[in-house]
Design an enzyme around this catalytic site. Structure first.
Site, PDB file in Angstrom:
ATOM      1  CB  THR A 158      -3.932  -0.207   0.263  1.00  0.00           C
ATOM      2  OG1 THR A 158      -4.642  -0.107   1.347  1.00  0.00           O
ATOM      3  CG2 THR A 158      -3.357   1.189  -0.078  1.00  0.00           C
ATOM      4  CD  GLU A 159      -1.432  -6.262   1.048  1.00  0.00           C
ATOM      5  OE1 GLU A 159      -1.345  -6.624   2.099  1.00  0.00           O
ATOM      6  OE2 GLU A 159      -0.930  -6.683   0.087  1.00  0.00           O
ATOM      7  CG  PHE A 160      -7.149   0.327   5.000  1.00  0.00           C
ATOM      8  CD1 PHE A 160      -6.570   0.714   5.990  1.00  0.00           C
ATOM      9  CD2 PHE A 160      -8.572   0.697   4.886  1.00  0.00           C
ATOM     10  CE1 PHE A 160      -7.127   1.407   7.171  1.00  0.00           C
ATOM     11  CE2 PHE A 160      -9.252   1.271   6.022  1.00  0.00           C
ATOM     12  CZ  PHE A 160      -8.390   1.712   7.099  1.00  0.00           C
ATOM     13  CE1 TYR A 183      -7.389   3.496  10.920  1.00  0.00           C
ATOM     14  CE2 TYR A 183      -9.150   4.649  10.063  1.00  0.00           C
ATOM     15  CZ  TYR A 183      -7.829   4.220   9.956  1.00  0.00           C
ATOM     16  OH  TYR A 183      -7.107   4.418   9.034  1.00  0.00           O
ATOM     17  CG  ASN A 205       2.721   3.820   5.820  1.00  0.00           C
ATOM     18  OD1 ASN A 205       1.452   4.310   5.217  1.00  0.00           O
ATOM     19  ND2 ASN A 205       2.535   2.465   5.521  1.00  0.00           N
ATOM     20  CG  ASP A 214       3.862  -7.098  16.139  1.00  0.00           C
ATOM     21  OD1 ASP A 214       3.400  -5.847  15.944  1.00  0.00           O
ATOM     22  OD2 ASP A 214       3.187  -8.050  15.953  1.00  0.00           O
ATOM     23  NE  ARG A 267       2.804  -8.335   4.861  1.00  0.00           N
ATOM     24  CZ  ARG A 267       1.350  -7.975   4.162  1.00  0.00           C
ATOM     25  NH1 ARG A 267       0.738  -8.540   3.708  1.00  0.00           N
ATOM     26  NH2 ARG A 267       1.303  -6.442   4.342  1.00  0.00           N
ATOM     27  N   GLY A 305       0.798  -1.278  -0.055  1.00  0.00           N
ATOM     28  CA  GLY A 305       0.076   0.125  -0.048  1.00  0.00           C
ATOM     29  C   GLY A 305       0.823   1.388   0.137  1.00  0.00           C
TER      30      GLY A 305
HETATM   31  P1  NDP Z   1      -1.800  -1.728   3.847  1.00  0.00           P
HETATM   32  O1  NDP Z   1      -2.469  -2.890   4.681  1.00  0.00           O
HETATM   33  O2  NDP Z   1      -1.533  -1.829   2.484  1.00  0.00           O
HETATM   34  O3  NDP Z   1      -0.485  -1.437   4.620  1.00  0.00           O
HETATM   35  C1  NDP Z   1      -0.394  -1.547   6.174  1.00  0.00           C
HETATM   36  C2  NDP Z   1       1.115  -1.599   6.477  1.00  0.00           C
HETATM   37  O4  NDP Z   1       1.338  -1.449   7.747  1.00  0.00           O
HETATM   38  C3  NDP Z   1       1.813  -2.863   5.991  1.00  0.00           C
HETATM   39  O5  NDP Z   1       2.923  -2.762   5.398  1.00  0.00           O
HETATM   40  C4  NDP Z   1       1.884  -3.746   7.370  1.00  0.00           C
HETATM   41  O6  NDP Z   1       2.960  -4.459   7.051  1.00  0.00           O
HETATM   42  C5  NDP Z   1       2.221  -2.595   8.264  1.00  0.00           C
HETATM   43  N1  NDP Z   1       1.697  -2.951   9.506  1.00  0.00           N
HETATM   44  C6  NDP Z   1       0.309  -3.298  10.025  1.00  0.00           C
HETATM   45  N2  NDP Z   1       0.603  -3.759  11.373  1.00  0.00           N
HETATM   46  C7  NDP Z   1       1.729  -3.856  11.786  1.00  0.00           C
HETATM   47  C8  NDP Z   1       2.521  -4.202  12.674  1.00  0.00           C
HETATM   48  N3  NDP Z   1       1.826  -4.813  13.761  1.00  0.00           N
HETATM   49  N4  NDP Z   1       3.827  -4.265  12.715  1.00  0.00           N
HETATM   50  C9  NDP Z   1       4.632  -3.862  11.389  1.00  0.00           C
HETATM   51  N5  NDP Z   1       3.777  -3.251  10.474  1.00  0.00           N
HETATM   52  C10 NDP Z   1       2.626  -3.385  10.565  1.00  0.00           C
HETATM   53  O7  NDP Z   1      -2.591  -0.416   4.340  1.00  0.00           O
HETATM   54  P2  NDP Z   1      -2.649   0.950   3.749  1.00  0.00           P
HETATM   55  O8  NDP Z   1      -1.303   1.182   3.093  1.00  0.00           O
HETATM   56  O9  NDP Z   1      -3.466   1.565   3.258  1.00  0.00           O
HETATM   57  O10 NDP Z   1      -2.257   1.798   5.126  1.00  0.00           O
HETATM   58  C11 NDP Z   1      -1.123   2.445   5.511  1.00  0.00           C
HETATM   59  C12 NDP Z   1      -1.326   3.643   6.498  1.00  0.00           C
HETATM   60  O11 NDP Z   1      -2.446   4.707   5.918  1.00  0.00           O
HETATM   61  C13 NDP Z   1      -2.296   3.282   7.678  1.00  0.00           C
HETATM   62  O12 NDP Z   1      -1.888   3.791   8.809  1.00  0.00           O
HETATM   63  C14 NDP Z   1      -3.631   3.488   7.553  1.00  0.00           C
HETATM   64  O13 NDP Z   1      -4.459   3.815   8.651  1.00  0.00           O
HETATM   65  C15 NDP Z   1      -3.579   4.751   6.467  1.00  0.00           C
HETATM   66  N6  NDP Z   1      -4.605   5.139   5.700  1.00  0.00           N
HETATM   67  C16 NDP Z   1      -5.067   4.264   5.033  1.00  0.00           C
HETATM   68  C17 NDP Z   1      -6.377   4.537   4.317  1.00  0.00           C
HETATM   69  C18 NDP Z   1      -7.098   3.833   3.123  1.00  0.00           C
HETATM   70  O14 NDP Z   1      -8.052   3.944   2.712  1.00  0.00           O
HETATM   71  N7  NDP Z   1      -6.207   2.556   2.725  1.00  0.00           N
HETATM   72  C19 NDP Z   1      -6.874   5.911   4.278  1.00  0.00           C
HETATM   73  C20 NDP Z   1      -6.244   6.619   5.300  1.00  0.00           C
HETATM   74  C21 NDP Z   1      -5.393   6.450   6.192  1.00  0.00           C
HETATM   75  P3  NDP Z   1       2.850  -6.083   7.655  1.00  0.00           P
HETATM   76  O15 NDP Z   1       1.640  -6.698   7.640  1.00  0.00           O
HETATM   77  O16 NDP Z   1       4.040  -6.893   6.817  1.00  0.00           O
HETATM   78  O17 NDP Z   1       3.430  -6.253   9.160  1.00  0.00           O
HETATM   79  C1  8X3 Z   2      -8.992   5.006   6.303  1.00  0.00           C
HETATM   80  C2  8X3 Z   2     -10.068   5.497   5.279  1.00  0.00           C
HETATM   81  O1  8X3 Z   2     -12.381   5.713   4.672  1.00  0.00           O
HETATM   82  O2  8X3 Z   2     -11.566   4.153   6.791  1.00  0.00           O
HETATM   83  O3  8X3 Z   2      -8.493   5.789   7.140  1.00  0.00           O
HETATM   84  O4  8X3 Z   2     -11.508   6.655   6.966  1.00  0.00           O
HETATM   85  S1  8X3 Z   2     -11.437   5.400   6.181  1.00  0.00           S
END
Ligand code: NDP
Ligand code: 8X3
Length: 259
Positions: free
Chosen positions: A188-190, A153, A87, A60, A35, A13
């Site tokens: 993303t994978e969110f 959240y 991030n 972690d 990962r 992401g």
């Molecule tokens: P992804 O799930 O694609 O990426 C999340 C990343 O966080 C991964 O690299 C994951 O790595 C890492 N992560 C999660 N938990 C842990 C942990 N316990 N230890 C270490 N690393 C961790 O999601 P996004 O790219 O969308 O999210 C990135 C950021 O953006 C987050 O803070 C999210 O809240 C924020 N965000 C996302 C939005 C969206 O709509 N997608 C909108 C607004 C904000 P791994 O699993 O390998 O540990």
């Molecule tokens: C992640 C996006 O839509 O849940 O922060 O606010 S949303």
């Protein structure tokens, strides 16, 4: 000049896109996540494509000791981190408060708030000692707009919003910039993570919408970093054109077949 950038959560992401964007600018990188296979592959690719140095640290972020020893292991040319992109984060579950899973709540608070604190507390003194640096916190529109079924959240992202403002005050006069990026919907994978691997539910989040991409957010991070030394970009809020805020999204309906 930005020499070293640390990106937490770079295995997918927004974090992965941000790491790629900075490598494209010639910055050396410290990339983190749990990962290891993904970190290893990204390190190999960025070093080969851009000739930059990449240190991959698998741990972690919820574990304070792991965070501290990971940061303490950064030495040599990478020891002075110019930019920290906080991030790593996640949403777990989407439930009315009275039905929320306490395990999900703990995961979000431990990752989005405590993990960010553990890393930043360890990196920022290095920036202060070096006379400068830039912390970029990835918040969310949820950081100012709480929405139904997202109380915890949203609370975690409100914490990121408050921490960004507080850091900016406490770091005044120490040369360290603080920027908060608050995106709306990014594909993303969110959502897959939020719905515990349920692909159908995750895909439905983006029905009829062109969401932001990780690259869109990475561009905003890069722009904030590239400003002249006297300019601090406090906040950037970016949403898809189809999303006015956390409450209003315009979804294109599928057109019925004309035939
Ligand atoms: P992804 O799930 O694609 O990426 C999340 C990343 O966080 C991964 O690299 C994951 O790595 C890492 N992560 C999660 N938990 C842990 C942990 N316990 N230890 C270490 N690393 C961790 O999601 P996004 O790219 O969308 O999210 C990135 C950021 O953006 C987050 O803070 C999210 O809240 C924020 N965000 C996302 C939005 C969206 O709509 N997608 C909108 C607004 C904000 P791994 O699993 O390998 O540990
Ligand atoms: C992640 C996006 O839509 O849940 O922060 O606010 S949303």
């Amino acid at each position: 000049m930005v020499r070293t950038v640390m990106v937490t959560g770079a295995t997918s992401g927004i974090g992965e896109a941000t790491a790629r964007a900075f490598a494209g600018e010639g910055a050396n990188l410290i990339i983190t996540g749990r990962r290891w296979d993904r970190l290893k592959a990204l390190k190999k690719e960025l070093e080969a494509d851009h000739g930059v140095e990449v240190l991959a640290l698998a741990f972690d972020i919820r574990d304070r000791k792991q965070c501290e020893s990971a940061v303490d292991s950064i030495s040599g040319d990478l020891a002075t981190v110019d930019v920290l992109v906080n991030n790593a984060g996640l949403a777990a579950g989407l439930d009315h408060f009275e039905e929320g899973e306490v395990n999900d709540w703990e995961m979000m608070i431990d990752t989005n708030v405590k993990g960010l604190l553990y890393i930043t507390r360890r990196i920022v003194p290095r920036m202060v000692a070096a006379g400068g640096g830039h912390v970029v916190n990835i918040g969310s529109i949820a950081g100012t707009q709480p929405y139904e079924k997202g109380a915890v959240y949203c609370a975690s992202k409100h914490a990121v919003h408050a921490l960004s403002q507080g850091m900016r005050i406490d770091l005044l006069g120490k040369g360290v910039k603080v920027t908060e990026i608050r995106p709306g919907m990014v594909e993303t994978e969110f959502s897959l993570v939020r719905f515990h691997g349920d692909e159908r539910r995750a895909g439905g989040v983006y029905d009829g919408v062109t969401p932001l991409t990780g690259e869109d957010v990475a561009e905003a991070v890069l722009w904030a970093i590239m400003q002249p030394p006297h300019v601090n970009i406090d906040e950037i809020v970016l949403t898809p054109l189809a999303q006015a805020n956390a409450y209003y999204t315009f979804r294109q309906k599928e057109q019925p077949d004309a035939k």
